[in-house]
Design a protein around this motif. Structure first.
Motif, PDB file in Angstrom:
ATOM      1  N   THR A 176       0.920  -1.229   0.322  1.00 54.48           N
ATOM      2  CA  THR A 176       0.032   0.251  -0.059  1.00 54.48           C
ATOM      3  C   THR A 176       0.763   0.717   0.007  1.00 54.48           C
ATOM      4  O   THR A 176       0.586   2.728  -0.231  1.00 54.48           O
ATOM      5  CB  THR A 176      -0.767  -0.357   1.406  1.00 54.48           C
ATOM      6  N   ARG A 177       2.127   1.378   0.767  1.00 52.36           N
ATOM      7  CA  ARG A 177       2.802   2.503   0.345  1.00 52.36           C
ATOM      8  C   ARG A 177       3.496   2.548  -0.661  1.00 52.36           C
ATOM      9  O   ARG A 177       4.023   4.114  -0.409  1.00 52.36           O
ATOM     10  CB  ARG A 177       4.351   1.914   2.123  1.00 52.36           C
ATOM     11  N   LEU A 178       3.178   1.475  -1.602  1.00 53.69           N
ATOM     12  CA  LEU A 178       4.506   2.217  -2.512  1.00 53.69           C
ATOM     13  C   LEU A 178       3.227   2.243  -3.945  1.00 53.69           C
ATOM     14  O   LEU A 178       3.409   3.066  -5.215  1.00 53.69           O
ATOM     15  CB  LEU A 178       4.334   1.059  -3.716  1.00 53.69           C
ATOM     16  N   THR A 179       2.177   3.177  -3.232  1.00 53.60           N
ATOM     17  CA  THR A 179       1.186   3.918  -4.437  1.00 53.60           C
ATOM     18  C   THR A 179       1.371   4.506  -4.948  1.00 53.60           C
ATOM     19  O   THR A 179       1.618   4.428  -6.593  1.00 53.60           O
ATOM     20  CB  THR A 179      -0.379   4.022  -3.542  1.00 53.60           C
ATOM     21  N   LEU A 180       1.663   5.730  -3.923  1.00 57.55           N
ATOM     22  CA  LEU A 180       2.429   7.076  -5.086  1.00 57.55           C
ATOM     23  C   LEU A 180       4.417   6.710  -5.879  1.00 57.55           C
ATOM     24  O   LEU A 180       4.021   7.229  -6.659  1.00 57.55           O
ATOM     25  CB  LEU A 180       2.860   8.003  -3.800  1.00 57.55           C
ATOM     26  N   TRP A 181       4.502   6.208  -5.438  1.00 57.24           N
ATOM     27  CA  TRP A 181       5.929   5.479  -5.688  1.00 57.24           C
ATOM     28  C   TRP A 181       5.134   5.283  -7.675  1.00 57.24           C
ATOM     29  O   TRP A 181       5.862   5.288  -8.613  1.00 57.24           O
ATOM     30  CB  TRP A 181       6.773   4.722  -5.296  1.00 57.24           C
ATOM     31  N   ARG A 182       4.543   4.263  -7.200  1.00 59.39           N
ATOM     32  CA  ARG A 182       4.520   3.306  -8.427  1.00 59.39           C
ATOM     33  C   ARG A 182       3.402   4.184  -9.566  1.00 59.39           C
ATOM     34  O   ARG A 182       3.916   3.973 -11.337  1.00 59.39           O
ATOM     35  CB  ARG A 182       3.738   2.206  -8.029  1.00 59.39           C
ATOM     36  N   ALA A 183       2.259   5.114  -9.034  1.00 60.15           N
ATOM     37  CA  ALA A 183       2.247   6.451 -10.174  1.00 60.15           C
ATOM     38  C   ALA A 183       3.077   7.048 -10.658  1.00 60.15           C
ATOM     39  O   ALA A 183       2.523   7.278 -11.978  1.00 60.15           O
ATOM     40  CB  ALA A 183       0.459   7.159  -8.753  1.00 60.15           C
ATOM     41  N   PRO A 267      16.776  13.324 -18.950  1.00 56.66           N
ATOM     42  CA  PRO A 267      17.955  14.200 -19.771  1.00 56.66           C
ATOM     43  C   PRO A 267      17.129  14.850 -20.464  1.00 56.66           C
ATOM     44  O   PRO A 267      15.694  15.042 -20.834  1.00 56.66           O
ATOM     45  CB  PRO A 267      17.556  12.851 -20.605  1.00 56.66           C
ATOM     46  N   GLY A 268      17.370  16.319 -19.998  1.00 56.33           N
ATOM     47  CA  GLY A 268      16.994  17.103 -20.891  1.00 56.33           C
ATOM     48  C   GLY A 268      15.752  18.258 -20.600  1.00 56.33           C
ATOM     49  O   GLY A 268      15.449  18.766 -21.013  1.00 56.33           O
ATOM     50  N   GLN A 269      15.436  17.482 -18.808  1.00 57.32           N
ATOM     51  CA  GLN A 269      14.450  18.328 -18.325  1.00 57.32           C
ATOM     52  C   GLN A 269      14.764  18.791 -17.530  1.00 57.32           C
ATOM     53  O   GLN A 269      15.733  18.503 -16.962  1.00 57.32           O
ATOM     54  CB  GLN A 269      12.935  17.781 -18.250  1.00 57.32           C
ATOM     55  N   PRO A 270      14.739  20.237 -16.666  1.00 57.50           N
ATOM     56  CA  PRO A 270      15.106  20.681 -15.768  1.00 57.50           C
ATOM     57  C   PRO A 270      14.574  19.748 -14.597  1.00 57.50           C
ATOM     58  O   PRO A 270      13.470  19.157 -14.541  1.00 57.50           O
ATOM     59  CB  PRO A 270      13.715  22.087 -15.294  1.00 57.50           C
ATOM     60  N   LEU A 271      15.122  19.733 -13.265  1.00 56.08           N
ATOM     61  CA  LEU A 271      14.614  19.047 -12.191  1.00 56.08           C
ATOM     62  C   LEU A 271      13.321  19.466 -11.385  1.00 56.08           C
ATOM     63  O   LEU A 271      12.789  20.358 -11.746  1.00 56.08           O
ATOM     64  CB  LEU A 271      15.743  19.489 -11.103  1.00 56.08           C
ATOM     65  N   HIS A 272      12.828  18.324 -10.917  1.00 57.22           N
ATOM     66  CA  HIS A 272      11.490  18.395 -10.884  1.00 57.22           C
ATOM     67  C   HIS A 272      11.531  18.270  -9.480  1.00 57.22           C
ATOM     68  O   HIS A 272      11.630  17.067  -9.091  1.00 57.22           O
ATOM     69  CB  HIS A 272      10.084  17.703 -11.682  1.00 57.22           C
ATOM     70  N   ASP A 273      10.599  19.120  -8.882  1.00 55.44           N
ATOM     71  CA  ASP A 273      10.071  18.055  -6.938  1.00 55.44           C
ATOM     72  C   ASP A 273       8.994  17.550  -6.937  1.00 55.44           C
ATOM     73  O   ASP A 273       8.256  18.499  -7.583  1.00 55.44           O
ATOM     74  CB  ASP A 273      10.457  19.516  -5.509  1.00 55.44           C
ATOM     75  N   VAL A 274       9.074  16.640  -6.429  1.00 54.84           N
ATOM     76  CA  VAL A 274       7.501  15.511  -6.507  1.00 54.84           C
ATOM     77  C   VAL A 274       7.249  15.599  -5.240  1.00 54.84           C
ATOM     78  O   VAL A 274       7.809  14.541  -4.249  1.00 54.84           O
ATOM     79  CB  VAL A 274       7.476  14.707  -7.078  1.00 54.84           C
ATOM     80  N   ALA A 275       5.850  15.441  -4.923  1.00 53.84           N
ATOM     81  CA  ALA A 275       5.592  15.087  -3.473  1.00 53.84           C
ATOM     82  C   ALA A 275       5.235  13.338  -2.448  1.00 53.84           C
ATOM     83  O   ALA A 275       4.578  12.967  -3.833  1.00 53.84           O
ATOM     84  CB  ALA A 275       4.489  15.908  -3.700  1.00 53.84           C
ATOM     85  N   LEU A 276       6.593  12.919  -2.237  1.00 50.88           N
ATOM     86  CA  LEU A 276       5.862  11.089  -1.585  1.00 50.88           C
ATOM     87  C   LEU A 276       5.965  10.954  -0.632  1.00 50.88           C
ATOM     88  O   LEU A 276       7.662  11.098   0.114  1.00 50.88           O
ATOM     89  CB  LEU A 276       7.862  10.983  -2.871  1.00 50.88           C
ATOM     90  N   PRO A 277       5.361  11.431   0.203  1.00 54.36           N
ATOM     91  CA  PRO A 277       5.578  11.186   1.818  1.00 54.36           C
ATOM     92  C   PRO A 277       5.247  10.224   1.865  1.00 54.36           C
ATOM     93  O   PRO A 277       4.848   9.376   1.224  1.00 54.36           O
ATOM     94  CB  PRO A 277       4.765  12.077   2.147  1.00 54.36           C
ATOM     95  N   ARG A 278       5.602   9.511   3.057  1.00 52.93           N
ATOM     96  CA  ARG A 278       5.344   8.476   3.853  1.00 52.93           C
ATOM     97  C   ARG A 278       4.668   8.304   3.768  1.00 52.93           C
ATOM     98  O   ARG A 278       3.807   9.089   4.729  1.00 52.93           O
ATOM     99  CB  ARG A 278       6.577   7.586   4.629  1.00 52.93           C
ATOM    100  N   ARG A 279       3.577   7.116   3.680  1.00 53.82           N
ATOM    101  CA  ARG A 279       2.221   7.197   3.922  1.00 53.82           C
ATOM    102  C   ARG A 279       1.782   6.799   5.548  1.00 53.82           C
ATOM    103  O   ARG A 279       2.217   5.995   5.866  1.00 53.82           O
ATOM    104  CB  ARG A 279       1.181   6.282   3.127  1.00 53.82           C
ATOM    105  N   ASN A 280       1.146   7.512   5.817  1.00 54.00           N
ATOM    106  CA  ASN A 280       1.468   7.076   7.253  1.00 54.00           C
ATOM    107  C   ASN A 280      -0.548   6.218   7.659  1.00 54.00           C
ATOM    108  O   ASN A 280      -0.808   5.066   6.319  1.00 54.00           O
ATOM    109  CB  ASN A 280      -0.136   7.946   8.468  1.00 54.00           C
ATOM    110  N   LEU A 281      -0.250   5.542   8.987  1.00 55.46           N
ATOM    111  CA  LEU A 281      -1.341   4.169   8.874  1.00 55.46           C
ATOM    112  C   LEU A 281      -3.025   4.670   8.982  1.00 55.46           C
ATOM    113  O   LEU A 281      -3.867   3.573   8.064  1.00 55.46           O
ATOM    114  CB  LEU A 281      -1.768   3.421  10.120  1.00 55.46           C
ATOM    115  N   ARG A 282      -3.292   5.799   8.760  1.00 55.86           N
ATOM    116  CA  ARG A 282      -4.566   5.733   8.165  1.00 55.86           C
ATOM    117  C   ARG A 282      -5.226   6.226   7.179  1.00 55.86           C
ATOM    118  O   ARG A 282      -6.036   5.472   5.856  1.00 55.86           O
ATOM    119  CB  ARG A 282      -4.970   7.463   8.644  1.00 55.86           C
ATOM    120  N   ASP A 283      -4.114   6.604   5.959  1.00 60.76           N
ATOM    121  CA  ASP A 283      -3.745   6.423   4.724  1.00 60.76           C
ATOM    122  C   ASP A 283      -3.668   5.206   4.182  1.00 60.76           C
ATOM    123  O   ASP A 283      -4.572   5.367   3.261  1.00 60.76           O
ATOM    124  CB  ASP A 283      -2.671   7.669   3.966  1.00 60.76           C
ATOM    125  N   CYS A 284      -3.046   4.450   4.610  1.00 64.82           N
ATOM    126  CA  CYS A 284      -3.044   3.413   4.293  1.00 64.82           C
ATOM    127  C   CYS A 284      -4.059   2.164   4.335  1.00 64.82           C
ATOM    128  O   CYS A 284      -4.542   1.611   3.784  1.00 64.82           O
ATOM    129  CB  CYS A 284      -2.098   1.910   4.684  1.00 64.82           C
TER     130      CYS A 284
END
Length: 319
Positions: A176-183, A267-284
Motif C-alpha cells: 500500500t505504501r508504494l501507491t504514490l511511487w508506482r503512480a 534527460p533534457g529536462q529541468p529538475l522537478h520536486d515531487v511530493a512523495l510523503p511516507r504514507r501513515n497508517l490512516r492513509d494505508c
C-alpha cells in the motif's frame, strides 16, 4: 462517549450496544463493513486512531481484540470490554475486547456475535501477524486480511514469508505504501521518448519491505535486469530512498533526498520536486478499505515478482 464493561461477556456487550443506540440515537445504518483489529495490550490506541480517521471515508464497526500471547499459563479467564461511540469513535462505533486466560485463545467466538449482519469483514493485524493469516481464526471470517511486514521483528523475512502464506484477499501495507511511487514512475514512463528500460536500480532502508516489493514490481512490469540495495537505517532515512531507470536515451532518477519530497531527474529536462510523503497508517488503511475484492496485482508480485529478484546488492553498488 465511552462505556466500560469490566469482567463481562460478548452477549452483555451486544446488549449494551443495543441499549446505547436506543438511548443516544446511535444507529448502525450506513455502516459498510466490520473492521476487526487483532493487537496486543498497550498498542491498541494507535490502531484505533487510524481506524477512526479512516471511518470518515468508510463508516464501519471496529472490533478490537487485544490479548497478550506471552501471558503466563493459569490466568483466570476474563473479558473486559469498552464501547466507544460519538466523538470518541469518529464515524464508527468501536468495541474494545481485552481478553485474558483461555478466553483469549478463542478469538473467532469473541467477535462473531458482534459482527454487522450481511456486511463484509476485514481483519487487520497492526503488529505481529499469524504465520498464515488466511487460515487463522480471525482470518477465516474475513474477505480481506491486512498485515504489515514493516512492523515485524525482521521486515524482510516477513515479506518473504508472505510468499508461502499468501491467500487471495491478503494485503500488506508494504504494498500500500508504494501507491504514490508506482503512480509517479508510471507517469514518467508514459511520456516520450518511449524507449525501453534496460536496467533498474532501487535503494531503500533494510527495514523497508516496500523497497523490495517496488523492485519486484518494476522487474515484472519492465522485464529488465533489476538490482536493489538495502542500507542500514542508521546511515539514512527509513523507507524507499530512490529509483534509477536506465534507457538508451538517458537515465531517469527519482530520489527522495528529504522527508516527503523527491527530486525527479530526466534527460533534457529541468529538475522537478515531487511530493512523495511516507504514507501513515490512516492513509494505508483507508486505501485498503476502498476495495474488498482480492488485489490480483499484489498477489502476482508476491507469488511471482519476488522470485525474479536476486539477493540485494552490497551497499555502495551502482546500477
Amino acid at each position: 462517549m465511552i462505556v466500560d464493561l469490566p469482567d463481562t461477556t460478548t452477549s452483555k456487550v451486544s446488549k449494551s450496544l443495543v441499549k446505547i443506540r436506543e438511548e443516544n440515537g446511535v444507529v448502525a445504518l450506513g455502516r459498510v463493513l466490520t473492521l476487526v483489529i487483532a493487537t496486543t495490550p498497550g498498542v491498541e490506541e494507535e490502531a484505533i486512531e487510524a481506524a477512526n480517521d479512516a471511518s470518515r471515508e468508510h463508516p464501519m464497526r471496529v472490533i478490537v481484540v487485544s490479548s497478550d500471547p506471552d501471558e503466563p499459563e493459569g490466568v483466570e479467564p476474563r473479558l473486559d470490554a469498552e464501547i466507544r461511540v460519538g466523538g470518541d469513535a469518529g464515524a464508527s462505533e468501536v468495541i474494545v475486547l481485552r481478553a485474558h486466560g483461555p478466553v483469549a485463545h478463542d478469538e473467532e467466538s469473541l467477535v462473531m456475535a458482534l459482527l454487522l449482519p450481511d456486511a463484509p469483514v476485514v481483519t487487520w493485524w497492526p503488529s505481529v501477524a499469524p504465520a498464515v493469516p488466511g487460515t487463522s481464526p480471525l482470518g477465516r471470517i474475513a474477505q480481506r486480511r491486512i498485515t504489515d511486514a514493516s512492523s515485524q521483528p525482521d521486515p524482510q523475512a516477513a515479506l518473504r514469508a508472505l510468499v508461502d502464506s499468501y491467500t487471495p484477499g491478503d494485503a500488506d501495507f508494504a504494498w500500500t505504501r508504494l501507491t504514490l511511487w508506482r503512480a509517479q514512475l508510471a507517469a514518467v514512463l508514459d511520456q516520450p521518448p518511449y524507449a525501453p528500460v534496460t536496467r533498474v536500480h532501487v535503494t531503500g532502508a533494510v527495514d523497508s519491505p516496500s523497497t523490495t516489493l517496488l523492485a519486484a514490481w518494476l522487474r515484472m512490469q519492465l522485464d529488465a535486469p533489476t538490482g536493489f540495495v538495502l542500507t542500514d537505517v542508521s546511515e539514512g532515512s527509513h523507507g524507499i530512498h530512490g529509483v534509477t531507470l536506465e534507457r538508451e536515451t538517458g537515465v531517469i532518477e527519482l530520489t527522495r533526498d528529504q522527508p516527503g519530497v523527491a527530486t525527479l531527474r530526466q534527460p533534457g529536462q529541468p529538475l522537478h520536486d515531487v511530493a512523495l510523503p511516507r504514507r501513515n497508517l490512516r492513509d494505508c488503511l483507508a486505501d485498503e478499505l476502498r476495495r474488498l475484492d482480492p488485489d490480483e496485482l499484489y498477489g502476482e508480485v508476491i507469488r511471482s515478482g519476488l522470485a525474479l529478484l536476486s539477493e540485494p546488492e552490497a551497499e555502495g553498488a551502482t546500477a
